[in-house]
Design a protein around this motif. Structure first.
Motif, PDB file in Angstrom:
ATOM      1  N   GLY A  96      39.581  20.935 -22.059  1.00 52.10           N
ATOM      2  CA  GLY A  96      39.650  19.903 -20.868  1.00 52.10           C
ATOM      3  C   GLY A  96      40.522  18.814 -21.131  1.00 52.10           C
ATOM      4  N   VAL A  97      40.504  18.418 -22.711  1.00 56.55           N
ATOM      5  CA  VAL A  97      41.221  17.359 -23.089  1.00 56.55           C
ATOM      6  C   VAL A  97      42.273  17.706 -23.960  1.00 56.55           C
ATOM      7  CG1 VAL A  97      41.436  15.090 -24.523  1.00 56.55           C
ATOM      8  CG2 VAL A  97      39.402  15.523 -22.950  1.00 56.55           C
ATOM      9  N   VAL A  98      43.545  17.852 -23.302  1.00 56.63           N
ATOM     10  CA  VAL A  98      44.631  18.793 -23.994  1.00 56.63           C
ATOM     11  C   VAL A  98      45.360  17.919 -24.920  1.00 56.63           C
ATOM     12  CG1 VAL A  98      46.843  19.682 -23.562  1.00 56.63           C
ATOM     13  CG2 VAL A  98      45.084  19.431 -21.685  1.00 56.63           C
ATOM     14  N   LEU A  99      45.013  18.345 -26.326  1.00 50.98           N
ATOM     15  CA  LEU A  99      45.674  17.722 -27.418  1.00 50.98           C
ATOM     16  C   LEU A  99      46.897  18.263 -28.070  1.00 50.98           C
ATOM     17  CD1 LEU A  99      42.238  16.798 -28.858  1.00 50.98           C
ATOM     18  CD2 LEU A  99      43.771  15.076 -27.881  1.00 50.98           C
ATOM     19  N   THR A 100      46.846  19.563 -28.085  1.00 44.83           N
ATOM     20  CA  THR A 100      47.857  20.405 -28.863  1.00 44.83           C
ATOM     21  C   THR A 100      48.443  21.493 -27.850  1.00 44.83           C
ATOM     22  OG1 THR A 100      46.222  22.032 -29.707  1.00 44.83           O
ATOM     23  CG2 THR A 100      46.882  20.031 -30.754  1.00 44.83           C
ATOM     24  N   GLN A 101      49.811  21.717 -28.023  1.00 44.49           N
ATOM     25  CA  GLN A 101      50.449  22.881 -27.337  1.00 44.49           C
ATOM     26  C   GLN A 101      49.948  24.217 -27.697  1.00 44.49           C
ATOM     27  OE1 GLN A 101      53.208  25.242 -27.679  1.00 44.49           O
ATOM     28  NE2 GLN A 101      52.866  25.754 -25.712  1.00 44.49           N
ATOM     29  N   THR A 102      49.991  24.323 -29.075  1.00 43.02           N
ATOM     30  CA  THR A 102      49.489  25.825 -29.639  1.00 43.02           C
ATOM     31  C   THR A 102      48.173  26.130 -29.554  1.00 43.02           C
ATOM     32  OG1 THR A 102      49.349  24.423 -31.740  1.00 43.02           O
ATOM     33  CG2 THR A 102      51.431  25.588 -31.340  1.00 43.02           C
ATOM     34  N   PRO A 117      55.775  19.656 -24.583  1.00 43.60           N
ATOM     35  CA  PRO A 117      56.049  18.831 -25.584  1.00 43.60           C
ATOM     36  C   PRO A 117      54.760  17.946 -25.790  1.00 43.60           C
ATOM     37  CG  PRO A 117      57.283  18.097 -23.717  1.00 43.60           C
ATOM     38  CD  PRO A 117      56.760  19.334 -23.231  1.00 43.60           C
ATOM     39  N   LEU A 118      54.791  17.463 -27.061  1.00 46.91           N
ATOM     40  CA  LEU A 118      53.575  16.622 -27.477  1.00 46.91           C
ATOM     41  C   LEU A 118      53.650  15.359 -26.522  1.00 46.91           C
ATOM     42  CD1 LEU A 118      51.344  15.858 -29.337  1.00 46.91           C
ATOM     43  CD2 LEU A 118      52.981  14.657 -30.722  1.00 46.91           C
ATOM     44  N   THR A 119      54.761  14.936 -26.213  1.00 48.37           N
ATOM     45  CA  THR A 119      54.817  13.829 -25.410  1.00 48.37           C
ATOM     46  C   THR A 119      54.287  13.896 -23.915  1.00 48.37           C
ATOM     47  OG1 THR A 119      57.157  14.334 -24.966  1.00 48.37           O
ATOM     48  CG2 THR A 119      56.542  12.423 -26.588  1.00 48.37           C
ATOM     49  N   LEU A 120      53.795  15.021 -23.609  1.00 46.66           N
ATOM     50  CA  LEU A 120      53.171  15.270 -22.336  1.00 46.66           C
ATOM     51  C   LEU A 120      51.689  15.477 -22.466  1.00 46.66           C
ATOM     52  CD1 LEU A 120      55.552  17.355 -20.096  1.00 46.66           C
ATOM     53  CD2 LEU A 120      55.294  14.988 -20.366  1.00 46.66           C
ATOM     54  N   LEU A 121      50.950  15.471 -23.741  1.00 48.77           N
ATOM     55  CA  LEU A 121      49.949  15.666 -23.890  1.00 48.77           C
ATOM     56  C   LEU A 121      48.888  14.383 -24.404  1.00 48.77           C
ATOM     57  CD1 LEU A 121      49.975  18.939 -26.221  1.00 48.77           C
ATOM     58  CD2 LEU A 121      50.065  18.608 -23.583  1.00 48.77           C
ATOM     59  N   THR A 122      47.759  14.519 -24.424  1.00 50.46           N
ATOM     60  CA  THR A 122      46.960  13.176 -24.839  1.00 50.46           C
ATOM     61  C   THR A 122      47.373  12.654 -26.162  1.00 50.46           C
ATOM     62  OG1 THR A 122      45.143  14.185 -23.790  1.00 50.46           O
ATOM     63  CG2 THR A 122      44.485  12.464 -25.305  1.00 50.46           C
ATOM     64  N   ASN A 123      47.672  11.377 -25.954  1.00 50.27           N
ATOM     65  CA  ASN A 123      48.089  10.567 -27.281  1.00 50.27           C
ATOM     66  C   ASN A 123      47.667   9.258 -27.107  1.00 50.27           C
ATOM     67  OD1 ASN A 123      50.465  12.107 -28.387  1.00 50.27           O
ATOM     68  ND2 ASN A 123      50.870  12.150 -26.510  1.00 50.27           N
ATOM     69  N   GLN A 152      42.517  18.962 -17.826  1.00 52.22           N
ATOM     70  CA  GLN A 152      42.911  20.052 -16.980  1.00 52.22           C
ATOM     71  C   GLN A 152      41.579  20.623 -16.753  1.00 52.22           C
ATOM     72  OE1 GLN A 152      44.982  23.290 -18.931  1.00 52.22           O
ATOM     73  NE2 GLN A 152      43.742  23.046 -21.038  1.00 52.22           N
ATOM     74  N   PHE A 153      41.432  21.121 -15.577  1.00 49.85           N
ATOM     75  CA  PHE A 153      40.222  21.893 -15.026  1.00 49.85           C
ATOM     76  C   PHE A 153      40.814  22.801 -13.927  1.00 49.85           C
ATOM     77  CE2 PHE A 153      41.394  18.032 -12.658  1.00 49.85           C
ATOM     78  CZ  PHE A 153      41.236  18.319 -11.495  1.00 49.85           C
ATOM     79  N   ARG A 154      39.622  23.763 -13.779  1.00 52.61           N
ATOM     80  CA  ARG A 154      39.920  24.645 -12.579  1.00 52.61           C
ATOM     81  C   ARG A 154      39.313  24.113 -11.175  1.00 52.61           C
ATOM     82  NH1 ARG A 154      41.638  29.804 -13.075  1.00 52.61           N
ATOM     83  NH2 ARG A 154      41.646  30.969 -15.357  1.00 52.61           N
ATOM     84  N   ALA A 155      40.150  24.068 -10.394  1.00 49.86           N
ATOM     85  CA  ALA A 155      39.833  23.605  -8.984  1.00 49.86           C
ATOM     86  C   ALA A 155      38.398  24.288  -8.634  1.00 49.86           C
ATOM     87  CB  ALA A 155      41.116  23.723  -7.861  1.00 49.86           C
ATOM     88  N   PRO A 156      37.557  23.777  -8.356  1.00 53.78           N
ATOM     89  CA  PRO A 156      36.265  24.315  -7.757  1.00 53.78           C
ATOM     90  C   PRO A 156      36.331  24.783  -6.403  1.00 53.78           C
ATOM     91  CG  PRO A 156      35.966  21.989  -7.940  1.00 53.78           C
ATOM     92  CD  PRO A 156      37.275  22.361  -8.554  1.00 53.78           C
ATOM     93  N   GLN A 157      37.259  24.315  -5.605  1.00 50.42           N
ATOM     94  CA  GLN A 157      37.536  24.523  -4.399  1.00 50.42           C
ATOM     95  C   GLN A 157      38.967  24.198  -3.867  1.00 50.42           C
ATOM     96  OE1 GLN A 157      34.200  22.364  -2.367  1.00 50.42           O
ATOM     97  NE2 GLN A 157      35.372  20.382  -2.635  1.00 50.42           N
ATOM     98  N   ASP A 158      39.309  24.339  -2.655  1.00 52.85           N
ATOM     99  CA  ASP A 158      40.807  23.965  -2.232  1.00 52.85           C
ATOM    100  C   ASP A 158      40.564  22.389  -2.099  1.00 52.85           C
ATOM    101  OD1 ASP A 158      41.311  26.477  -1.746  1.00 52.85           O
ATOM    102  OD2 ASP A 158      41.629  26.264   0.442  1.00 52.85           O
TER     103      ASP A 158
END
Length: 350
Positions: A96-102, A117-123, A152-158
């Motif tokens: 849920g906290v996005v640190l890496t692409q791989t 790219p890393l520049t779209l992730l948590t920094n 990131q997360f899954r939408a629990p509902q609309d």
């Protein structure tokens, strides 16, 4: 002898000889001094009222940010990891906290098959790899670089993502010609500072850029979206739609923003910047996020009693040395809050 008639000659009245009443010079000077004192008092009251009004307006705009803006950020952070990974670290897919692409976005790419790219992730501000344009570039109005939080997360509902676009919850689709219910779309959001006006690089706001993707196989990907809600229509799995643009303003007028990752190992609770966390050999799971920043008012305040130095997340923060006199006259408020990630489930200690 004839007698001459008597003629009376009245002395003409000299208007200058009439006694006139008026102010003496002393009286005039006294009245002038009194008038100046009264005027000065009125002006002082006016200035005091102007200062009070501008201070009230400034405080009101900061309260608005605290009541309406920052709680939206916190509400979305609490959704992080919902319906995704068992634990949050740099290697768990879907964390849920996005640190890496791989690791966290394994096999997930942007539309067009580009790696995220890393520049779209948590920094955090101590990370040296920075992007350009609408990517994270550590923009700040202070002497300390700002960070970025990507969740990131899954939408629990609309629901609506932070940009106000639709994301769909669980719904039925055909998989191998069998109708099955799949989980909600995965919403990915990043929070970072950017300038609303490029010509004013020190006047920043907190932006949110949101995208979404799906990971399920299905017979026809078009059926998983809602044509009445174009943002929810995805045409392939593992491809993030609408991610990497500038986004929308979540909190106006923020000079500084950064985070710390909260971890727990046994009974040891610690907080790390992203660089510190990534440098660890044994990385504990992330269970919380500390967010902090400096919000400024919409208007300048007519007073010289303003502080331009703050303490946020253990850092001593001051305005940039090139800040103008006007930029120094905004009212500012430092905040920091810890948000427990209730959807993070750390492994039990053995």
């Amino acid at each position: 002898m004839s007698t001459l008639p008597y003629i009376s000659f009245n002395k003409p009245t000299n208007p200058l000889s009439i006694n006139q009443q008026g102010f003496t010079l002393v009286e005039l000077m006294i009245s002038l001094v009194l008038g100046l004192l009264i005027s000065a008092a009125v002006i002082q009251v006016y200035i005091t009222n102007v200062r009070a009004v501008t201070l009230q307006e400034a405080g009101s705009s900061i309260i608005d940010s605290n009541v309406f803006g920052i709680p939206v950020l916190e509400e979305h952070i609490r959704l992080a990891n919902l319906g995704l990974a068992d634990t949050i670290n740099d290697t768990s897919a879907g964390a849920g906290v996005v640190l890496t692409q791989t690791g966290n976005l394994k096999d997930i790419k942007l539309t067009g098959d580009e790696d995220v790219p890393l520049t779209l992730l948590t920094n955090t501000g101590d990370v040296t790899t920075k992007g350009t344009g609408n990517q994270w570039s550590a923009k700040t109005a202070t002497n300390t670089a700002s960070g970025q939080l990507t969740i990131q997360f899954r939408a629990p509902q609309d629901m609506f993502d932070c940009e106000g676009r639709h994301a769909l919850g669980p719904r039925a689709v055909n998989i191998n010609k069998v109708k099955k219910v799949i989980d909600g779309q995965i919403v990915i959001e990043r929070y970072y500072l950017n300038a609303q006006d490029a010509s004013k690089p020190n006047q920043l706001s907190l932006y949110c850029d949101a995208g979404k993707y799906i990971t399920e196989f299905m017979d026809d990907y078009s059926e998983q979206g809602d044509t009445d809600k174009p943002a929810s229509v995805l045409t392939a799995k593992d491809r993030i739609k609408d991610f990497g643009d500038k986004g929308v303003v979540v909190v106006q007028n923020m000079d500084y923003f950064d985070i710390l990752l909260g971890t727990k190992k046994a009974n040891d609770i610690r907080y790390y910047t992203v660089k510190q966390y990534m440098d660890l050999t044994d990385k504990p799971d992330v269970i919380s996020v500390k967010v902090g920043g400096i919000v400024r008012s919409n208007n300048v305040v007519q007073t010289s009693e303003l502080s331009n130095k703050f303490s946020v997340l253990g850092n001593n923060i001051a305005l940039k040395t090139d800040a103008t006199d006007v930029e120094k006259k905004y009212l500012r408020f430092a905040f920091q809050n810890e948000i427990a990630l209730r959807n993070a489930r750390p492994k039990p200690s053995i």
